[in-house]
Write an enzyme that holds these catalytic residues in place. Structure first.
Site, mmCIF file in Angstrom:
data_model
loop_
_atom_site.group_PDB
_atom_site.id
_atom_site.type_symbol
_atom_site.label_atom_id
_atom_site.label_comp_id
_atom_site.label_asym_id
_atom_site.label_seq_id
_atom_site.Cartn_x
_atom_site.Cartn_y
_atom_site.Cartn_z
ATOM 1 N N LYS A 94 0.861 -1.198 0.000
ATOM 2 C CA LYS A 94 0.000 0.000 0.000
ATOM 3 C C LYS A 94 0.889 1.237 0.000
ATOM 4 O O LYS A 94 1.765 1.383 0.866
ATOM 5 C CB LYS A 94 -0.892 -0.047 1.236
ATOM 6 C CG LYS A 94 -2.161 0.756 1.134
ATOM 7 C CD LYS A 94 -3.051 0.419 2.324
ATOM 8 C CE LYS A 94 -4.333 1.209 2.312
ATOM 9 N NZ LYS A 94 -5.085 1.019 3.563
HETATM 10 O O1 G3P Z 1 -7.733 1.980 5.383
HETATM 11 C C1 G3P Z 1 -7.979 3.280 4.997
HETATM 12 C C2 G3P Z 1 -9.326 3.845 5.319
HETATM 13 O O2 G3P Z 1 -10.310 2.870 5.225
HETATM 14 C C3 G3P Z 1 -9.404 4.684 6.562
HETATM 15 O O3 G3P Z 1 -10.714 4.906 7.019
HETATM 16 O O4 G3P Z 1 -12.310 5.631 8.761
HETATM 17 O O5 G3P Z 1 -9.860 6.166 9.015
HETATM 18 O O6 G3P Z 1 -11.238 7.340 7.319
HETATM 19 P P1 G3P Z 1 -11.046 6.080 8.092
#
Ligand code: G3P
Length: 220
Positions: free
Chosen positions: A87
Site C-alpha cells: 500500500k
Molecule cells: O484503510 C484506509 C481507510 O479505510 C481509513 O478509514 O475511517 O480512518 O477514514 P477512516
C-alpha cells in the site's frame, strides 16, 4: 463486488472470514497502532498472521515517503506471503514506486486518494487497487460516493484495469452506494458489514415464523 475488512484485529478478521464472504484485508499504520503492534519485527509478524488467516489480498502500507525507502520496504513486505499487496500513498515518490512495483510484478494499493486526477495518475502507474477515502471526502462536505462514480466512469471509458477499492467506509449504506457507483471492492469495518443484515421486518418476520411454529407444534 469484493468485500475486504479494514482492520488489523485478528478476531474481527476471523469473524468476517467465518461469514464466508471475506475476499481480503486492508490495514494502515493507524490500524496497526490501534492493535498495539509496534516495531518492525512485530509488524511483519502480524502481517504474516493475517496472511495465514485469509487467502485473499492483504494490504500492508509502507511508512517511507521516498522512492528508495518505499521500494526497500515493499520488497520486504512482498516476501511475507504471495497475497501481500503493498500500500503506497498517492504522492510523487509513491507514483514512482507504484510504477516500479508494477514492472516487478508486485501488487499495489494506491491509498489516500481524494480526487479523479489522483485516480488517473495511479492507474497510469499500474496500481492494482485504488483506495478513494469516501468517508473522509464526506467529512469535508463533498460527496465520496460521487467520487467513486466519476473514477468508475473514467476507468471504464479509458479501459484502465485498476480496481476501485472504496475505503473509509463509515456505514452499511456506504457499502451499497459504493457498489452502485461502480466500486470493484469495498473495505469496511466489521460493523458496517454486519449492519447490511439488519432490517426490523426481518426480526419481526422471524419472530412470527418461530412463534407460529411453536404454537402449531405445542404438544406434537
Ligand atoms: O484503510 C484506509 C481507510 O479505510 C481509513 O478509514 O475511517 O480512518 O477514514 P477512516
Amino acid at each position: 463486488m469484493k468485500f475486504f475488512i479494514d482492520t488489523a484485529n485478528l478476531d474481527q478478521i476471523k469473524e468476517a472470514k467465518d461469514l464466508g464472504i471475506l475476499d481480503g484485508v486492508t490495514t494502515n499504520p493507524s490500524l496497526m497502532a490501534k492493535e498495539g503492534i509496534v516495531g518492525q519485527d512485530n509488524i511483519l509478524k502480524h502481517y504474516a498472521k493475517i496472511c495465514e488467516l485469509v487467502e485473499g489480498d492483504v494490504s500492508a502500507e509502507v511508512i517511507s515517503t521516498d522512492f528508495d525507502g518505499m521500494v526497500k520496504e515493499g520488497k520486504i513486505l512482498a516476501t511475507i506471503a504471495p497475497n501481500i499487496v503493498v500500500k503506497v500513498p498517492i504522492i510523487k515518490e509513491g507514483v514512482k514506486a507504484i510504477s516500479w512495483f508494477t514492472k516487478n510484478d508486485i501488487k499495489t494499493n494506491c491509498t489516500l486518494v481524494f480526487s479523479v486526477g489522483q485516480a488517473l495518475i495511479a492507474a497510469k502507474a499500474g496500481a492494482t487497487y485504488l483506495s478513494p477515502f469516501i468517508g473522509r471526502v464526506d467529512d469535508t462536505n463533498w460527496d465520496g460516493v460521487q467520487l467513486i462514480s466519476d473514477i468508475a466512469d473514467l476507468y471504464q471509458m479509458q479501459g484502465f484495469m485498476t480496481e476501485i477499492l472504496a475505503a473509509s467506509i463509515r456505514n452499511s449504506k456506504h457499502i451499497v452506494d459504493a457498489g452502485l457507483a461502480g466500486a470493484d471492492v469495498v473495505t469496511c469495518p466489521l460493523s458496517s458489514i454486519t449492519g447490511l443484515l439488519k432490517h426490523p421486518l426481518t426480526d419481526i418476520g422471524l419472530e412470527k415464523f418461530l412463534s407460529d411454529h411453536r404454537k402449531a407444534n405445542a404438544g406434537a
